[in-house]
Design a protein around this motif. Sequence first.
Motif, PDB file in Angstrom:
ATOM      1  N   ARG A  84      58.023 -14.791 -28.264  1.00  0.00           N
ATOM      2  CA  ARG A  84      57.608 -15.939 -27.714  1.00  0.00           C
ATOM      3  C   ARG A  84      56.933 -16.823 -28.985  1.00  0.00           C
ATOM      4  N   VAL A  85      56.154 -16.537 -29.703  1.00  0.00           N
ATOM      5  CA  VAL A  85      55.478 -17.311 -30.834  1.00  0.00           C
ATOM      6  C   VAL A  85      56.334 -17.605 -32.011  1.00  0.00           C
ATOM      7  N   PRO A 226      54.650 -19.639 -37.796  1.00  0.00           N
ATOM      8  CA  PRO A 226      53.134 -19.581 -37.522  1.00  0.00           C
ATOM      9  C   PRO A 226      52.264 -18.190 -38.151  1.00  0.00           C
ATOM     10  N   PRO A 228      49.792 -16.133 -36.561  1.00  0.00           N
ATOM     11  CA  PRO A 228      48.721 -15.722 -35.312  1.00  0.00           C
ATOM     12  C   PRO A 228      47.240 -15.515 -36.178  1.00  0.00           C
ATOM     13  N   PRO A 436      48.650 -21.531 -37.941  1.00  0.00           N
ATOM     14  CA  PRO A 436      49.173 -21.337 -36.554  1.00  0.00           C
ATOM     15  C   PRO A 436      49.778 -22.589 -36.103  1.00  0.00           C
ATOM     16  N   ASP A 438      49.667 -24.366 -33.667  1.00  0.00           N
ATOM     17  CA  ASP A 438      48.946 -25.604 -32.981  1.00  0.00           C
ATOM     18  C   ASP A 438      48.301 -26.454 -34.333  1.00  0.00           C
ATOM     19  N   CYS A 643      43.930 -18.563 -30.197  1.00  0.00           N
ATOM     20  CA  CYS A 643      44.357 -17.301 -30.106  1.00  0.00           C
ATOM     21  C   CYS A 643      45.930 -17.620 -29.653  1.00  0.00           C
ATOM     22  N   ASP A 644      46.824 -17.077 -29.848  1.00  0.00           N
ATOM     23  CA  ASP A 644      48.429 -16.981 -29.429  1.00  0.00           C
ATOM     24  C   ASP A 644      48.438 -15.986 -28.349  1.00  0.00           C
ATOM     25  N   THR A 646      48.214 -13.795 -24.891  1.00  0.00           N
ATOM     26  CA  THR A 646      47.955 -14.183 -23.569  1.00  0.00           C
ATOM     27  C   THR A 646      46.735 -13.140 -23.156  1.00  0.00           C
TER      28      THR A 646
END
Length: 720
Positions: A84-85, A226, A228, A436, A438, A643-644, A646
């Motif tokens: 995902r990330v 990225p 994390p 990260p 964002d 935070c990445d 869930t």
Amino acid sequence: MQTLPLVLDDVEAAVDRILGRIGRHIVLGLPLGLGKPVELVNAIYRRALNDHSIHLTILTALSLEKPSGDSPIERAFLEPFVARVFAGVPELAYMQALRDGSLPANVEVCEFYFKPGAMLHNRHAQQHYVSSNYTHAARDVFNRGCNVVAQIVAKRGSGAGTRYSLSSNPDTGPELIELLRASGRPHVKIAVVNQNLPYMGNDAEVMPDLFDLVVDDPRYTTPLFPTPKIPVTTADYHIGFNASALVRDGGTLQIGIGSLGDAIVHALKLRHSAPENYRAVLGDLGLLARSSALIESVGGTGAFEQGLYGSTEMFVDGFWHLLRAGILKRRVYDFWALQQLINEGRCDPQALTADVLEGLDELGVRVIRTKDFEILQHHGFFRDDVRYDEGHITAPDGARAIANVANPASRRVMARCLGERLRNGIVLHGGFFLGPADFYEGLRTLDEATRASICMTSVYKTNQLDHNPRLYQQQRRDARFINTGMIATLSGAVCSDGLADLRVVSGVGGQYNFVAMAHHLSTGRSILLIRAVREADGKPAQSNIVLHYGHITIPRHLRDIVVTEYGIADLRSKTDSEVAKAMIHIADSRFQEELLAQAQRAGKIESGYVIPEAYRHNTPEALERRIAGYRAAGLFPAFPLGCDFTDDELVLARALKTVQAKAHATPKWKLLLDLARFRAADIPASTRPHLARVRLDAPATLQDKVARMLLVEALRAGGT
């Protein structure tokens, strides 16, 4: 006439050009971290892999890798997260070969910085490590025969109006290119366009003719790598708050990546937004009782009215958060005397007056040269319609005077040339950025004026004073250069990058540069952060404050301020005895008596010395008690800057950490006994999705059955 580079649409064509120009001995210089053109590097590596007559040497630092996990359970946990990330992020082929030992004999990889701990057990990496200060990296890459330079860039415009930005990595490339140009050595300079890079201007913007080849095709605009976030621990928060109180309003800041940097930023934001609450936290943490005089002398606890300026090799996302919080706002300007007048309160950047000319005269400014005029006009000191030629300044009304500030008649003409206010001030100079996803998106979406206040530039400028000492002394006032170490000795020396057995953990990077620079700046301080204790794999706790250590990064003659979770040790100008005592005071109390005895046997502390009562309760339990109420109120979140993961992944990650600790700490016979009593039928339904995530829903081996049992217990204890 501007010479445009050859623009290609395929990296394979670029490799053909390299071989045609350089031959079959390629020494490839790549940027640290984010700036590597992965597709091009992989294409070069494939050629060498398939044709052993090609010899490839890769010279770089911090080759990024996606997280993978050490055990089957960790890998099962990470796989969906990574998918995902890191979706679409290309991977370096040479790193996989380096990991599995399949790197061919005609390829070598030399790095001057590793991801901390990542290469401890890799023989090739350890044997090919190059120990280098960041400011010497371009020189060392050149000295090792570099003949190809490559990095990713952002692009604006087209045709003759095309411009490129080195974006994340103007840190060493331009300096290396200048060395190659001056040497006459055959070489190739290549850029690969990735439009996901934020377009950074100022020093990072370059003309197309910097490059010989540019590879420009949409398929190379891939997601950026990225980094994390990792959780901020109780000890990290104590260290972060301790360090934050040493930062002075109106000063200069350098911080690094990781949980300690995040803790500092979180503390600074609280200090700015709610100073009374911030002081209450400091009081409850015990810092004000121990270090109030030092805080008053070098730091502060109030809001940032003047703001901070960032001067850092690494532009971490923490600075972006400080910018958004209104803390990173002190602007600096590139003319030393003007900056000094601003520092002294004799020039208001928002309202220029003729008095500034008097001030320049008093500081000894005489003839304004062409370059001086260009800088001053760039910053709005002189109006845009003022002209300079042959040592004279011409006012908008046509009046002309010699450009000599010491001449009263010239000052009268110059007074009519002044702008209303200064412009183009810089709030941060940085060498490279990494963070990260964002953070990258935040930089891409900044308004142009704010992005222009960030200057990505060479570490030759950010990491030392040599390039322009007089200017940097003024810009970097009240500098607090905050870095992380692993081990500190009772003499104040610090080990940050390696082990006593010669293995390299990371690399010195720019740490030595910033520590030395802090001593050269009249109001600068170096702050080194050390976690007082390390605990891993169920082993007994060990002190990171020691009598001595077999590898040192920062020598004792550069000792300054050391911060642990237990307090602050101000070591500058102190005797060896005073330093040893101060270091013991911020050590974990489980180790203090032995440290004291060792120092006394070495003759560094008098035999009758007793550790004061105030420092004899440095324990993890005490740290937890001090922040328990604040943690319950949400003031100490595990991920203060985002935070990445869930929510479900966070629950599972905490439980897996508990499982790992218990597995190491519990005897095998006890685990097997507990397993015999464990009933699979009693597993709560709420835990089954977590078990399935790590492939423990139907364990086949005894080891996996124990892991399932421990995970169920940990999830239950956490409320799942």
